[in-house]
Write an enzyme that holds these catalytic residues in place. Sequence first.
Site, PDB file in Angstrom:
ATOM      1  N   ASN A  10       0.659   5.619  -6.891  1.00  0.00           N
ATOM      2  CA  ASN A  10       0.985   4.187  -6.951  1.00  0.00           C
ATOM      3  C   ASN A  10      -0.304   3.452  -7.301  1.00  0.00           C
ATOM      4  OD1 ASN A  10       1.758   1.564  -6.632  1.00  0.00           O
ATOM      5  ND2 ASN A  10       2.082   1.678  -4.408  1.00  0.00           N
ATOM      6  N   TRP A  11      -0.377   3.022  -8.544  1.00  0.00           N
ATOM      7  CA  TRP A  11      -1.627   2.395  -9.011  1.00  0.00           C
ATOM      8  C   TRP A  11      -1.758   0.932  -8.592  1.00  0.00           C
ATOM      9  CZ3 TRP A  11      -2.355   4.375 -14.760  1.00  0.00           C
ATOM     10  CH2 TRP A  11      -2.769   5.708 -14.717  1.00  0.00           C
ATOM     11  N   LYS A  12      -0.671   0.376  -8.078  1.00  0.00           N
ATOM     12  CA  LYS A  12      -0.683  -1.046  -7.676  1.00  0.00           C
ATOM     13  C   LYS A  12      -1.179  -1.884  -8.862  1.00  0.00           C
ATOM     14  CE  LYS A  12      -1.168   0.591  -3.016  1.00  0.00           C
ATOM     15  NZ  LYS A  12      -1.587   0.366  -1.634  1.00  0.00           N
ATOM     16  N   HIS A  95       7.867  -1.492  -0.745  1.00  0.00           N
ATOM     17  CA  HIS A  95       6.472  -1.270  -0.349  1.00  0.00           C
ATOM     18  C   HIS A  95       6.036  -2.419   0.562  1.00  0.00           C
ATOM     19  CE1 HIS A  95       2.159  -0.657  -0.508  1.00  0.00           C
ATOM     20  NE2 HIS A  95       2.404   0.566  -0.966  1.00  0.00           N
ATOM     21  N   GLY A 232      -2.274   5.963  -3.097  1.00  0.00           N
ATOM     22  CA  GLY A 232      -2.785   4.738  -3.714  1.00  0.00           C
ATOM     23  C   GLY A 232      -4.182   4.982  -4.268  1.00  0.00           C
ATOM     24  N   GLY A 233      -5.204   4.561  -3.520  1.00  0.00           N
ATOM     25  CA  GLY A 233      -6.600   4.606  -3.970  1.00  0.00           C
ATOM     26  C   GLY A 233      -7.017   5.912  -4.634  1.00  0.00           C
TER      27      GLY A 233
HETATM   28  P1  13P Z   1      -3.739   4.291  -0.121  1.00  0.00           P
HETATM   29  O1  13P Z   1      -3.533   5.706  -0.532  1.00  0.00           O
HETATM   30  O2  13P Z   1      -4.793   3.594  -0.929  1.00  0.00           O
HETATM   31  O3  13P Z   1      -3.914   4.157   1.345  1.00  0.00           O
HETATM   32  O4  13P Z   1      -2.385   3.497  -0.485  1.00  0.00           O
HETATM   33  C1  13P Z   1      -1.189   3.997  -0.030  1.00  0.00           C
HETATM   34  C2  13P Z   1      -0.098   3.243  -0.672  1.00  0.00           C
HETATM   35  O5  13P Z   1       0.118   2.087  -0.397  1.00  0.00           O
HETATM   36  C3  13P Z   1       0.702   3.957  -1.672  1.00  0.00           C
HETATM   37  O6  13P Z   1       1.892   3.284  -1.933  1.00  0.00           O
END
Ligand code: 13P
Length: 254
Positions: A10-12, A95, A232-233
């Site tokens: 999930n690259w946001k 989310h 995410g990160g």
């Molecule tokens: P992180 O892996 O950066 O904690 O983010 C998790 C997330 O929100 C994935 O949807």
Amino acid sequence: MNSKKYLIANWKMNKTVEESVTFIRELLKNSKLYKNEVIICPTFLSLDAMRETCLKNGIKLGAQNCHFEVQGAFTGEISAEMLRSLGVEYVILGHSERRNYFGESDEIINKKVKAALESGLKVILCIGETWEQRNNGQKLDVLNNQLKFGLKDLNSEMLKKIIIAYEPVWAIGTGKIVTEKEISDVSHNIEKFISAEFKTNFKCSFIYGGSVDVSNVEKFLNLSCVDGALIGGASLNADKFRSIINISENLNKI
Ligand code: 13P
């Protein structure tokens, strides 16, 4: 539990189109087709540019959101139908960042879930409690409510297209992680909920998200109840994400 693991990036709100294309080239350097289900969810803008390379290499595309209407006067929105027509296979819904920063209620999320399924998308439905809710002993009630209203009006057949992602809000981007026992308990609770609510013993795919990285992913994927990870990160860096995928691929060999 499935034998295939889901590795979902999930690259946001990160990466320009150019950066997204560079990432996918880097990721695929010297790689063969993966056995596990690798899904990348970039911004809407990068989907088309990444499509050909991803699909050719067995990587699936996911979106981070969609609207619940098919089309119409909804300025700035994108429908599930539009995503589907672009080769997108998955969509992340519910989310905590959508719930908290964009005011998405369980009712809205439920409408989106139904629209996504109707369009043929598979849904990654996120649920998770805040630190405060957890400390007040409300965790399971919160999770059950998110499930109850998020999955409202669905039938047991539709559950096959749903991946439930447990992402404790306090574990996202913080480096804090939950214990394996807690993840197993949540998974067990979801099974109980599904069985009571849908009168089926079908087990939805269940994944964990929240500060997953190269150093801890193996521990999560080794849990028999965990079908994958939402990342995410650590998914923003091609080397790290490749290492995570490789760890999952090696698990399958055992
Ligand atoms: P992180 O892996 O950066 O904690 O983010 C998790 C997330 O929100 C994935 O949807």
